[in-house]
Design an enzyme around this catalytic site. Structure first.
Site, PDB file in Angstrom:
ATOM      1  N   THR A   1      -3.295   7.772  -4.891  1.00 39.04           N
ATOM      2  CA  THR A   1      -4.423   8.305  -4.134  1.00 39.04           C
ATOM      3  C   THR A   1      -4.146   9.754  -3.739  1.00 39.04           C
ATOM      4  O   THR A   1      -2.990  10.212  -3.719  1.00 39.04           O
ATOM      5  CB  THR A   1      -4.673   7.496  -2.854  1.00 39.04           C
ATOM      6  OG1 THR A   1      -3.541   7.650  -1.981  1.00 39.04           O
ATOM      7  CG2 THR A   1      -4.918   6.032  -3.158  1.00 39.04           C
TER       8      THR A   1
ATOM      9  N   CYS B   1       0.871  -1.182   0.000  1.00 40.86           N
ATOM     10  CA  CYS B   1       0.000   0.000   0.000  1.00 40.86           C
ATOM     11  C   CYS B   1       0.900   1.221   0.000  1.00 40.86           C
ATOM     12  O   CYS B   1       1.644   1.446   0.955  1.00 40.86           O
ATOM     13  CB  CYS B   1      -0.905   0.002   1.231  1.00 40.86           C
ATOM     14  SG  CYS B   1      -1.868   1.540   1.404  1.00 40.86           S
TER      15      CYS B   1
ATOM     16  N   THR C   1       0.094   4.464   0.090  1.00 42.21           N
ATOM     17  CA  THR C   1      -0.325   5.488   1.047  1.00 42.21           C
ATOM     18  C   THR C   1       0.120   5.142   2.458  1.00 42.21           C
ATOM     19  O   THR C   1       0.454   6.028   3.252  1.00 42.21           O
ATOM     20  CB  THR C   1      -1.852   5.678   0.999  1.00 42.21           C
ATOM     21  OG1 THR C   1      -2.283   5.803  -0.359  1.00 42.21           O
ATOM     22  CG2 THR C   1      -2.267   6.919   1.758  1.00 42.21           C
TER      23      THR C   1
ATOM     24  N   CYS D   1      -0.569   3.491  -6.768  1.00 41.41           N
ATOM     25  CA  CYS D   1      -1.582   2.961  -5.856  1.00 41.41           C
ATOM     26  C   CYS D   1      -1.667   1.491  -6.205  1.00 41.41           C
ATOM     27  O   CYS D   1      -1.755   1.147  -7.398  1.00 41.41           O
ATOM     28  CB  CYS D   1      -2.936   3.641  -6.051  1.00 41.41           C
ATOM     29  SG  CYS D   1      -4.284   2.776  -5.197  1.00 41.41           S
TER      30      CYS D   1
END
Length: 222
Positions: free
Chosen positions: A113, A70, A72, A184
């Site tokens: 994102t 991930c 983020t 992302c």
């Protein structure tokens, strides 16, 4: 699906002739970890306690390194590193290195994102590596977030987000993007489903390759 994609790529890219020659992989896939973008942008629930819980579980299993599929979530990496002596392999650092080495002088279009972009995760890493880059406009980012959340995360048919995704790619190419970062972990899935509609680097694949090398195995080349 992003976790499954990383595991698949680790397996597919490991040069092995039989099952016993593959890497042992521990996975703690907890879908209840609070949304990272909401935490960064909207003051949503802090995901770190749940991430630390997963970290403790992986340590107890006997892991030698930690990875997070991930992008983020890497915003919280400094806090997580304080909780363990195990090394984290950063997909963002691996991607910046690949941009510098594989696309020298070319401009990367960052597809990520809003949380990742707002945190400047890729912008900082790319700047440090001397890599030129472009970010989506506000309208392009809105469309991209719909692709990620209403499309891939929701399990929608690729036809539902094909036009929106292609529109972002076309607009950023027109503004000077030479290739794209699928920054992302849902986006490599979208790219594959849409037949790889542009030149791109896949941070999930780059992370898989880094894991294989870290563990002392050989990467299978195409």
């Amino acid at each position: 699906m992003a976790t499954a994609d990383l595991f698949r790529k680790i397996t597919a890219l490991t040069k092995a002739g039989k099952d016993s020659e593959h890497i042992r992989v521990y996975i703690d896939s907890n879908p209840e970890i609070p949304d990272r973008t909401a935490a960064i942008l909207q003051g949503g629930p802090d995901p770190v306690p749940a991430m630390v819980d997963a970290l403790v579980n992986l340590e107890a299993c006997g892991a030698d390194c930690i990875v997070m599929p991930c992008n983020t979530a890497h915003y919280f990496l400094p806090r997580l590193r304080e909780e363990t002596g195990l090394p984290f392999i950063s997909m963002i650092d691996e991607t910046a290195r690949a941009c510098r080495e594989e696309r020298p002088g070319a401009a990367a279009g960052i597809l990520a994102t809003s949380g990742t972009l707002s945190a400047g995760l890729y912008q900082k890493a790319l700047s440090s590596a001397g890599v030129p880059y472009l970010e989506p406009s506000a309208e392009e980012q809105k469309a991209l977030m719909s692709v990620i959340y209403d499309g891939v995360k929701a399990g929608a048919d690729p036809s539902a987000y094909r036009d929106a995704f292609q529109g972002v790619l076309n607009a950023m190419t027109a503004r000077g993007a030479d290739y794209f970062l699928l920054a992302c972990t849902e986006l490599p899935l979208a790219f594959q489903a849409l037949g790889r509609p542009a030149d791109a680097l896949d941070p999930t694949e780059l992370l898989a390759r880094a894991v294989i090398r870290f563990c002392g195995y050989e990467v299978r080349e195409a």
